[in-house]
Design a protein around this motif. Structure first.
Motif, PDB file in Angstrom:
ATOM      1  N   VAL A 181       4.381  -4.064 -12.493  1.00  0.00           N
ATOM      2  CA  VAL A 181       4.407  -3.260 -11.267  1.00  0.00           C
ATOM      3  C   VAL A 181       4.749  -4.221 -10.140  1.00  0.00           C
ATOM      4  O   VAL A 181       4.155  -5.290 -10.052  1.00  0.00           O
ATOM      5  CB  VAL A 181       3.015  -2.665 -10.962  1.00  0.00           C
ATOM      6  CG1 VAL A 181       3.094  -1.713  -9.782  1.00  0.00           C
ATOM      7  CG2 VAL A 181       2.434  -1.979 -12.176  1.00  0.00           C
ATOM      8  N   ALA A 188       4.131  -9.041  -7.927  1.00  0.00           N
ATOM      9  CA  ALA A 188       4.125  -8.203  -9.127  1.00  0.00           C
ATOM     10  C   ALA A 188       2.934  -8.557  -9.999  1.00  0.00           C
ATOM     11  O   ALA A 188       2.372  -9.656  -9.912  1.00  0.00           O
ATOM     12  CB  ALA A 188       5.426  -8.398  -9.897  1.00  0.00           C
ATOM     13  N   ILE A 189       2.558  -7.609 -10.817  1.00  0.00           N
ATOM     14  CA  ILE A 189       1.432  -7.782 -11.732  1.00  0.00           C
ATOM     15  C   ILE A 189       1.842  -7.128 -13.059  1.00  0.00           C
ATOM     16  O   ILE A 189       2.490  -6.078 -13.057  1.00  0.00           O
ATOM     17  CB  ILE A 189       0.157  -7.163 -11.079  1.00  0.00           C
ATOM     18  CG1 ILE A 189      -1.097  -7.964 -11.396  1.00  0.00           C
ATOM     19  CG2 ILE A 189      -0.016  -5.704 -11.428  1.00  0.00           C
ATOM     20  CD1 ILE A 189      -2.276  -7.645 -10.457  1.00  0.00           C
ATOM     21  N   ALA A 190       1.514  -7.795 -14.177  1.00  0.00           N
ATOM     22  CA  ALA A 190       1.907  -7.262 -15.493  1.00  0.00           C
ATOM     23  C   ALA A 190       1.132  -5.994 -15.796  1.00  0.00           C
ATOM     24  O   ALA A 190      -0.052  -5.879 -15.473  1.00  0.00           O
ATOM     25  CB  ALA A 190       1.662  -8.303 -16.578  1.00  0.00           C
ATOM     26  N   LEU A 201      -1.994  -6.440  -4.810  1.00  0.00           N
ATOM     27  CA  LEU A 201      -2.120  -5.676  -6.058  1.00  0.00           C
ATOM     28  C   LEU A 201      -3.381  -6.195  -6.746  1.00  0.00           C
ATOM     29  O   LEU A 201      -3.541  -7.405  -6.936  1.00  0.00           O
ATOM     30  CB  LEU A 201      -0.897  -5.884  -6.949  1.00  0.00           C
ATOM     31  CG  LEU A 201       0.410  -5.278  -6.437  1.00  0.00           C
ATOM     32  CD1 LEU A 201       1.585  -5.707  -7.333  1.00  0.00           C
ATOM     33  CD2 LEU A 201       0.331  -3.749  -6.397  1.00  0.00           C
ATOM     34  N   LYS A 216      -5.927  -5.710 -10.017  1.00  0.00           N
ATOM     35  CA  LYS A 216      -6.152  -5.119 -11.335  1.00  0.00           C
ATOM     36  C   LYS A 216      -7.643  -5.185 -11.650  1.00  0.00           C
ATOM     37  O   LYS A 216      -8.242  -6.264 -11.640  1.00  0.00           O
ATOM     38  CB  LYS A 216      -5.356  -5.871 -12.406  1.00  0.00           C
ATOM     39  CG  LYS A 216      -5.272  -5.111 -13.714  1.00  0.00           C
ATOM     40  CD  LYS A 216      -4.593  -5.930 -14.790  1.00  0.00           C
ATOM     41  CE  LYS A 216      -3.089  -5.895 -14.696  1.00  0.00           C
ATOM     42  NZ  LYS A 216      -2.451  -6.691 -15.766  1.00  0.00           N
ATOM     43  N   THR A 220      -4.645  -0.626 -11.801  1.00  0.00           N
ATOM     44  CA  THR A 220      -4.023  -1.513 -10.811  1.00  0.00           C
ATOM     45  C   THR A 220      -3.914  -0.742  -9.504  1.00  0.00           C
ATOM     46  O   THR A 220      -3.371   0.363  -9.468  1.00  0.00           O
ATOM     47  CB  THR A 220      -2.658  -2.020 -11.274  1.00  0.00           C
ATOM     48  OG1 THR A 220      -2.850  -2.806 -12.456  1.00  0.00           O
ATOM     49  CG2 THR A 220      -2.003  -2.901 -10.222  1.00  0.00           C
ATOM     50  N   GLU A 228      -7.071  -9.375 -12.176  1.00  0.00           N
ATOM     51  CA  GLU A 228      -5.947 -10.099 -11.577  1.00  0.00           C
ATOM     52  C   GLU A 228      -5.805  -9.665 -10.137  1.00  0.00           C
ATOM     53  O   GLU A 228      -6.115  -8.514  -9.801  1.00  0.00           O
ATOM     54  CB  GLU A 228      -4.625  -9.778 -12.293  1.00  0.00           C
ATOM     55  CG  GLU A 228      -4.397 -10.534 -13.575  1.00  0.00           C
ATOM     56  CD  GLU A 228      -3.033 -10.180 -14.170  1.00  0.00           C
ATOM     57  OE1 GLU A 228      -2.009 -10.421 -13.511  1.00  0.00           O
ATOM     58  OE2 GLU A 228      -3.008  -9.627 -15.280  1.00  0.00           O
ATOM     59  N   VAL A 282      -2.959 -10.349  -6.758  1.00  0.00           N
ATOM     60  CA  VAL A 282      -1.807 -11.048  -6.171  1.00  0.00           C
ATOM     61  C   VAL A 282      -1.566 -10.475  -4.780  1.00  0.00           C
ATOM     62  O   VAL A 282      -1.650  -9.266  -4.568  1.00  0.00           O
ATOM     63  CB  VAL A 282      -0.564 -10.994  -7.093  1.00  0.00           C
ATOM     64  CG1 VAL A 282      -0.114  -9.580  -7.363  1.00  0.00           C
ATOM     65  CG2 VAL A 282       0.590 -11.802  -6.517  1.00  0.00           C
TER      66      VAL A 282
END
Lengths: 160, 160
Positions: free
Chosen positions: A82, A139-141, B88, B90, B107, B131, B133
């Motif tokens: 994303v 971005a983040i997986a 972002l 998660k 997310t 996570e 970011v």
């Protein structure tokens, strides 16, 4: 092809210089770069958008891993991700539509993926963009969707 | 004190290195930095969040102005400004609340000023952030509100 690379680094003087020098010294392209704090105050996260064929991206990842104070390098294109970016866009208002004591500009915030941000910029451009500032993309997986095994049912009542 | 400095640069190899080297060489702090395209493909805009007393900020602005390929440097703290950042985040979902084949994380996208972004991070932290970011902050100066003079009325009909 465009790649988004996230680089977790020790929050130490010189690490941004070393990463920037790696790109400029070898002529690797930087489309956008952002570096910002993480939850751990001893580390920062860099997100770099770059372009190159598979061989170049492989070299970039390999070289980044060798940089002092770089902890972890992830090429997000190896998985689904994303992405988001924010732009602040200052637009001229049309003076003829306005009463005489009102402002002469609007500032608009747009957040979305690159398509949305660029579509908004293109939409506003004919109105006259006075100023524009973009964060660059982060971005983040996405998590792999796991199909969990059916769970055993609890036996509520013993049957004879 | 924290300052947001925007630096318009020529989109040339090495300009990010030179700016990063300036900060690391002189021991100036970088809280966050972002560099992204502008409307003019020959230029990029950097936004640097840094800390220092008035003397240090003055030095930073002076030194930045001397860097090759730097076009314009603005200390946004000299005026009112709007700032935005995107994060972002998660988050782990609590497994006990979930059916067995659903995802294990959410997310979340947060956009706002530093207070909003940090309030959201603090809010989600007890749930378990997997996570995070952040783009780092970008900012744009507010326009001075001008009180326009009363406009002369058009004479619709000559009076005798």
């Amino acid at each position: 092809m465009e790649h988004i690379i996230s680089v977790l680094v020790e929050n130490k003087f010189g690490v941004l210089s070393r990463v920037a020098n790696l790109f400029s010294g070898r002529g690797y392209n930087i489309e956008s770069l952002s570096v910002a704090p993480t939850l751990d105050p001893s580390m920062s996260m860099m997100t770099i958008v770059t372009r190159g064929d598979d061989k170049i991206i492989e070299q970039i990842v390999k070289q980044l891993n060798k940089v002092i104070d770089v902890i972890k390098v992830v090429d997000l294109n190896e998985t689904e991700f994303v992405e988001r970016e924010t732009a602040l866009i200052k637009i001229h208002t049309r003076q003829e539509d306005r009463a005489d004591s009102t402002p002469t500009t609007y500032t608009i915030e747009v957040t979305g993926d690159i398509r949305k941000v660029e579509a908004c910029i293109n939409l506003f451009q004919p109105l006259g963009i006075k100023e524009l500032v973009r964060t660059g993309r982060v971005a983040i997986a996405r998590e792999p969707v796991r199909q969990a095994a059916a769970q055993p049912r609890r036996v509520l009542k013993e049957e004879k």
